[in-house]
Design a protein around this motif. Sequence first.
Motif, PDB file in Angstrom:
ATOM      1  N   ALA A  84      49.884  36.756  33.470  1.00 55.52           N
ATOM      2  CA  ALA A  84      49.341  36.052  34.633  1.00 55.52           C
ATOM      3  C   ALA A  84      50.235  36.236  35.858  1.00 55.52           C
ATOM      4  CB  ALA A  84      49.188  34.565  34.314  1.00 55.52           C
ATOM      5  N   THR A 116      48.886  30.464  38.804  1.00 58.48           N
ATOM      6  CA  THR A 116      49.386  31.258  37.676  1.00 58.48           C
ATOM      7  C   THR A 116      49.265  30.475  36.368  1.00 58.48           C
ATOM      8  OG1 THR A 116      50.970  32.344  39.170  1.00 58.48           O
ATOM      9  CG2 THR A 116      51.367  32.556  36.816  1.00 58.48           C
ATOM     10  N   ALA A 119      45.653  30.578  35.238  1.00 57.08           N
ATOM     11  CA  ALA A 119      45.353  31.891  34.658  1.00 57.08           C
ATOM     12  C   ALA A 119      45.990  32.042  33.275  1.00 57.08           C
ATOM     13  CB  ALA A 119      45.837  32.999  35.595  1.00 57.08           C
TER      14      ALA A 119
END
Length: 451
Positions: A84, A116, A119
């Motif tokens: 990520a 992040t 993700a």
Amino acid sequence: MLERIFSIPELVRKLAFTLGLLCIYRIGFHIPLPGLNQEVVQSFMRQQEQGAFGQMLEYVALFTGGNLRRSTLFGLGIMPYISASIIFQLLVPVVPALEKLQKEGQAGYKKIQEYTRYATVALCLVQASMWMVFLHNQHLIYPSFAGSLKIMLMGVFGLTTGTLFLMWLGEQIDEYGIGNGISLLIMAGIVARLPVAIQRLIQSASLRVTSADSSEIGLIKIVFLIAAFVFVVAGSILICQAQRRIPIQQAKHTRGRRVYGGQRQYLPLRVNHGGVMPIIFASSLLILPNALFRRLADWRPGNSVLALLGKAFSYGDLVYNLAYVALIFFFAYFWTTVQFRPKDMSDQLRDYGHFIPGLRPGKRTADYLERVMERITYCGAGFLAVIAVIPQAVAAAMGIPFVIASFLGGTALLIMVAVALDLVQRIESNLIMRSYGGFLGEGGRIKGSRE
């Protein structure tokens, strides 16, 4: 040396906190997922140990801090978070909204970190689901739980939670510990496997120069491992400490009858600005095509193209090594572009009354710093690729097992040395801030290659 460290309570607390979190990581490393028959799992993994699938799992474990072969809570390791991070670092220069956030400073950085994390959760769910389906198809779950949706969901939830917990541990080490938390977690996983590599070397070692048994490690291979160990350790220290020192001059100021300033100093630019991160990113990214092509080749057994691509991206192959070198160069330049800001550095030099002799402050200074950084990054990335690829390529050609070669003369050793150097430098900076001579005592400060 130790009395200097223990004389600073704050530094002792940081080191103790970091060590405590690393111990928690190692404890969670051994907590199994529910519903799995661990005896059958270990038997299956031992059968796959010498095959391509077993080598891929060993390679994944090397760079993620996890171990899917044991199928424990931290099986996925930190790889989804690294993936990520790579995705968002690649998207920042492309997506205007992310680039605007990055320019906002600390607030924008925290927002990108939040994206992040989201993700990371998505990647964890996908990878954990794929792994649990694989375990179910291989009948590694207890027969009484076969086909149970509850066990599948518990496994996916456990793997996802384990990765998020590792991500949280790394962030806590960054904030309250000594720093560089993710790299320390990866290093802890590598160090924990080091005794296994040494044990296998002792079991396979032979003093015969040549041997008909390919599993034996003869005298020539032992000499190569010793040479590779020295080469990688020395190269890691050199590349991590090397600097390009730019001379800068302080402007003179006249106050009354006295003249102040005019001293000549140096601006140190690291040759390897990204440290060991280009290798970690490149290795993590190369795991995907290897796993993907081999999985597709299993689904289509008669497809020669997929089998050829799976072999080409396997560890030690020529295509794999070329892609590895290209990614090391890419991430070295990319990391430098993200972290190094020549315009901001030029403005800071001008604001503090410094300039590079022969260059006007402003755009010409920024262009010069960018040009110098591009050149030394090329040298740093090339040397990093050499010490990462050459020993492993030769070891693969000589038939030395991956576990032994990577730990005693390959990428794992390079990561351990680089992270250990960074740890020593962080301890040293804490000591110097409090007027101590440094980690190595008076006059023993770790220096660059030209200091």
